[in-house]
Design a protein around this motif. Structure first.
Motif, PDB file in Angstrom:
ATOM      1  N   VAL A  66       0.841  -1.202   0.000  1.00  0.00           N
ATOM      2  CA  VAL A  66       0.000   0.000   0.000  1.00  0.00           C
ATOM      3  C   VAL A  66       0.877   1.253   0.000  1.00  0.00           C
ATOM      4  CG1 VAL A  66      -1.699   1.328   1.315  1.00  0.00           C
ATOM      5  CG2 VAL A  66      -1.940  -1.155   1.108  1.00  0.00           C
ATOM      6  N   LEU A  67       1.955   1.236   0.788  1.00  0.00           N
ATOM      7  CA  LEU A  67       2.870   2.377   0.806  1.00  0.00           C
ATOM      8  C   LEU A  67       3.471   2.609  -0.573  1.00  0.00           C
ATOM      9  CD1 LEU A  67       4.497   4.562   2.285  1.00  0.00           C
ATOM     10  CD2 LEU A  67       6.191   2.797   2.846  1.00  0.00           C
ATOM     11  N   GLY A  68       3.972   1.548  -1.203  1.00  0.00           N
ATOM     12  CA  GLY A  68       4.549   1.692  -2.542  1.00  0.00           C
ATOM     13  C   GLY A  68       3.510   2.145  -3.552  1.00  0.00           C
ATOM     14  N   HIS A  69       2.275   1.639  -3.418  1.00  0.00           N
ATOM     15  CA  HIS A  69       1.177   2.007  -4.316  1.00  0.00           C
ATOM     16  C   HIS A  69       0.911   3.509  -4.255  1.00  0.00           C
ATOM     17  CE1 HIS A  69      -2.729   0.900  -6.347  1.00  0.00           C
ATOM     18  NE2 HIS A  69      -3.012   2.111  -5.904  1.00  0.00           N
ATOM     19  N   GLU A  70       0.753   4.023  -3.055  1.00  0.00           N
ATOM     20  CA  GLU A  70       0.438   5.452  -2.909  1.00  0.00           C
ATOM     21  C   GLU A  70       1.629   6.338  -3.264  1.00  0.00           C
ATOM     22  OE1 GLU A  70      -2.538   6.093  -2.672  1.00  0.00           O
ATOM     23  OE2 GLU A  70      -3.235   4.105  -2.056  1.00  0.00           O
ATOM     24  N   LEU A  71       2.841   5.899  -2.944  1.00  0.00           N
ATOM     25  CA  LEU A  71       4.028   6.674  -3.326  1.00  0.00           C
ATOM     26  C   LEU A  71       4.191   6.714  -4.844  1.00  0.00           C
ATOM     27  CD1 LEU A  71       6.645   5.618  -0.613  1.00  0.00           C
ATOM     28  CD2 LEU A  71       5.491   7.827  -0.853  1.00  0.00           C
ATOM     29  N   THR A  72       3.762   5.653  -5.521  1.00  0.00           N
ATOM     30  CA  THR A  72       3.820   5.640  -6.982  1.00  0.00           C
ATOM     31  C   THR A  72       2.860   6.673  -7.557  1.00  0.00           C
ATOM     32  OG1 THR A  72       4.405   3.300  -6.987  1.00  0.00           O
ATOM     33  CG2 THR A  72       3.591   4.223  -9.047  1.00  0.00           C
ATOM     34  N   HIS A  73       1.648   6.733  -7.010  1.00  0.00           N
ATOM     35  CA  HIS A  73       0.715   7.791  -7.427  1.00  0.00           C
ATOM     36  C   HIS A  73       1.369   9.162  -7.243  1.00  0.00           C
ATOM     37  CE1 HIS A  73      -2.888   5.592  -8.371  1.00  0.00           C
ATOM     38  NE2 HIS A  73      -3.032   5.072  -7.161  1.00  0.00           N
ATOM     39  N   ALA A  74       1.974   9.367  -6.070  1.00  0.00           N
ATOM     40  CA  ALA A  74       2.590  10.659  -5.766  1.00  0.00           C
ATOM     41  C   ALA A  74       3.757  10.962  -6.708  1.00  0.00           C
ATOM     42  CB  ALA A  74       3.061  10.677  -4.312  1.00  0.00           C
ATOM     43  N   LEU A  75       4.603   9.949  -6.962  1.00  0.00           N
ATOM     44  CA  LEU A  75       5.758  10.141  -7.835  1.00  0.00           C
ATOM     45  C   LEU A  75       5.331  10.510  -9.251  1.00  0.00           C
ATOM     46  CD1 LEU A  75       8.791   9.937  -8.420  1.00  0.00           C
ATOM     47  CD2 LEU A  75       8.486   7.490  -8.788  1.00  0.00           C
ATOM     48  N   TRP A  76       4.385   9.767  -9.789  1.00  0.00           N
ATOM     49  CA  TRP A  76       3.925  10.069 -11.147  1.00  0.00           C
ATOM     50  C   TRP A  76       3.130  11.370 -11.181  1.00  0.00           C
ATOM     51  CZ3 TRP A  76       4.425   7.560 -15.954  1.00  0.00           C
ATOM     52  CH2 TRP A  76       5.322   6.482 -15.931  1.00  0.00           C
ATOM     53  N   GLY A  77       2.488  11.708 -10.073  1.00  0.00           N
ATOM     54  CA  GLY A  77       1.852  13.016  -9.999  1.00  0.00           C
ATOM     55  C   GLY A  77       2.874  14.135 -10.100  1.00  0.00           C
ATOM     56  N   LEU A  78       3.993  13.994  -9.401  1.00  0.00           N
ATOM     57  CA  LEU A  78       5.058  14.993  -9.469  1.00  0.00           C
ATOM     58  C   LEU A  78       5.621  15.120 -10.884  1.00  0.00           C
ATOM     59  CD1 LEU A  78       6.967  14.185  -6.149  1.00  0.00           C
ATOM     60  CD2 LEU A  78       5.643  16.254  -6.654  1.00  0.00           C
ATOM     61  N   LEU A  79       5.718  13.982 -11.595  1.00  0.00           N
ATOM     62  CA  LEU A  79       6.211  14.018 -12.968  1.00  0.00           C
ATOM     63  C   LEU A  79       5.314  14.862 -13.866  1.00  0.00           C
ATOM     64  CD1 LEU A  79       7.288  10.289 -13.517  1.00  0.00           C
ATOM     65  CD2 LEU A  79       8.781  12.264 -13.225  1.00  0.00           C
TER      66      LEU A  79
END
Length: 233
Positions: A66-79
């Motif tokens: 779940v942590l990796g899932h949400e951090l991925t959303h955040a990372l791609w959001g930053l991109l």
């Protein structure tokens, strides 16, 4: 109307899914070149097997996923210049708020192996200071381990009702996720084995074109058969 169009797009991607699958099989054979498995390849496969064994024998690390899932959303959001906030992680799920979203941001956790990305970044940083990269088999083991983590959790998660998938329709989301995952594996093969990117491109073009040609021929024959039956009446 938008959902119907996404359904049609998803169906239109099905031959491409078959084509890239055949391209993956061809690429594995080409990359192996008839030679035995190297230590590096065995390390990668060992990592995959180790997580698969842990998956069947131990409780699943849901919070880590779940942590990796949400951090991925955040990372791609930053991109895409979105502002992430209010990250929440629990054993039953998680969330992160983003100032905007799109297809890639929404579906990124299902095709972007976050922890594999972390391992690769750590390896690149280490290689910047220590050349050659020490303990290469260990790094490859970790890459295989985290990639298996991504694949198995993705398969399990897609079996449930996911708001991310529902946002773009199941058929389109599943075909898109499958395509990107396989293409990333193909790129990884070309980057780490004797398989050249030019050869990979040729294999992909041939297999995908062949899949669409076979699909077109099937529908043409089906339409012609139906027309002949109707005309015969």
């Amino acid at each position: 109307m938008a959902n119907f169009l996404r359904l049609l797009m998803g169906l239109a991607l099905l031959p491409a899914c078959w084509g890239v699958t055949r391209a993956l099989l061809d690429s594995v054979v080409t990359a192996a070149g008839g030679a035995g498995l190297s230590v590096e390849a065995l390390s990668l496969l060992g990592g995959i097997a180790a997580f698969a064994l842990a998956w069947t024998a131990l409780s699943h690390p849901v919070r880590a996923y779940v942590l990796g899932h949400e951090l991925t959303h955040a990372l791609w959001g930053l991109l895409f210049f979105a502002r992430p906030s209010d990250l929440t992680v629990t054993a039953s799920g998680g969330s992160v708020k983003l100032s905007k979203t799109n297809l890639l941001i929404t579906l990124a956790p299902y095709f972007f192996p976050f922890y594999t990305f972390v391992v690769i970044v750590c390896a690149l940083v280490t290689a910047a200071f220590l050349r050659p990269l020490p303990c290469l088999p260990l790094w490859l083991f970790l890459i295989g381990f985290t990639w298996a983590f991504h694949v198995l959790f993705t398969v399990e998660t897609l079996g449930r009702r996911q708001p991310d998938v529902k946002a773009y329709g199941r058929v389109f989301s599943w075909t898109f996720i499958f395509l990107v995952n396989v293409v990333l594996v193909l790129v990884w093969l070309a980057a780490t084995t004797p398989l050249a990117f030019e050869t990979l491109g040729g294999i992909l073009l041939r297999r995908v074109t062949s899949a669409y040609a076979a699909t077109g021929l099937f529908f043409w024959n089906a339409i012609r058969w139906a027309w002949e039956r109707c005309a015969g009446r």
